[in-house]
Design an enzyme around this catalytic site. Sequence first.
Site, PDB file in Angstrom:
ATOM      1  N   TYR A 101     -61.639  20.890  48.669  1.00 45.21           N
ATOM      2  CA  TYR A 101     -60.204  21.206  48.564  1.00 45.21           C
ATOM      3  C   TYR A 101     -59.436  20.157  49.342  1.00 45.21           C
ATOM      4  CZ  TYR A 101     -55.758  23.515  49.688  1.00 45.21           C
ATOM      5  OH  TYR A 101     -54.422  23.800  49.854  1.00 45.21           O
ATOM      6  N   GLU A 190     -51.702  19.769  45.559  1.00 50.11           N
ATOM      7  CA  GLU A 190     -52.945  20.444  45.928  1.00 50.11           C
ATOM      8  C   GLU A 190     -54.012  20.192  44.865  1.00 50.11           C
ATOM      9  OE1 GLU A 190     -53.393  24.833  47.496  1.00 50.11           O
ATOM     10  OE2 GLU A 190     -53.759  24.834  45.349  1.00 50.11           O
TER      11      GLU A 190
END
Length: 380
Positions: A101, A190
Amino acid sequence: MDLYEYQGKELFRRFGIPTSEGRLALTPAEARAAAEQLGGQVVVKAQVLTGGRGKAGGVKLADGPDDAEQKAAEILGLDINGHLVRKLWVESASEIAKEYYLSITFDRGEKKALFMLTTEGGIEIEQVAEETPEKLARLHVDPLEGYQPYQARRLIYGAGIDNPSEQKQLLDIIGRLYACFVGTDAMLCEINPLIVTPEGEVRALDSKFTVDDNALYKHPDIAEMRDPESVPPEERAAREKGVTYVKLDGEVGILGNGAGLVMSTLDVITLAGGRPANFCDLGGGGDAQGVVDALEVIIADPQVRSIFFNIFGGITRGDEVARGILTALEQIGIKHPIVVRLDGTNAEEGRELLAEAGPDNLHVEPTMLEGAKRAVELAA
Ligand code: GDP
Ligand code: MN
């Protein structure tokens, strides 16, 4: 403005962040054609402005054109967290060895951009932050100093990534993501998951991208990405008229001039035992056309039973606002009871005008609380 995954990935590609090749598809037939062009296994992904698509059945692997067509038919029309699926992104399927991530956003408290990186990708970052906070590497970038590669190294070591090839690719991707974030005036970029393939290649498999609305004038190409169908029809109509409109759940439609006044009006309606159906903010003005536009937006909501028009005359004088209201009511026939509280500059003259010339369904009240009580009564 939130971007769809495929739009965010297009921006990623512009800044050299690796993604998979893909095509947009609006029908199962287009998904089939996309799979034919891409060849091999593909992944069919719902394009909606919400996360958790995988869990909701909006992300499916397909073995070839036939399967892609079928998976597309299954996904199109799905309701994912209240978002109807009308578009698909079909991309070459990736083999996944690891899911990381990576994101960059603003930390308003620190007044700095904040990078977050963890090897625990694929799941919601809030869950990682709660359950395994030690695995979440965080790093602020000082806006005066700007981004420096040593910061990316610190972030990568902080996340415990020790494979040299991954480190090298991540160093590059982090620098590019910073350039992308700044270059597009983003508020959030993101990548979840940022995958490592079995061959060791690092690639963005998803994108969540928010661009600052106030900077869109600098990016006409991004502004054009806005999908008018992604907002509810009544909010779309309001936006086209330049009216700030928010849909709520109760019975009293609210109209005011200025965000602060409108917010306190919501509270006062609640205090008076009612519930706001929606609200419109006229901003500083109160000209007839603005009032007409706002009233049209408010009464388009079938839940509205009465309207509370709360005006404080500052620079906009009360008598002008009153004339605006009267002209507006002449232009559109409204059956709903309308309560007007008018105060501030020239309020007295304004109230007199309304009392003399206003129609029967117009009620003038001197204070906010009295106005709210009346509007709540009339909505019952
Ligand atoms: P989200 O659920 O809305 O965050 O959608 P994502 O794009 O993140 O996809 C959800 C999950 O689907 C990912 O975490 C992956 O595990 C899986 N997925 C997405 N694309 C691929 C792919 O190309 N290959 C494989 N094997 N899995 C994928
Ligand atoms: Mn995701």
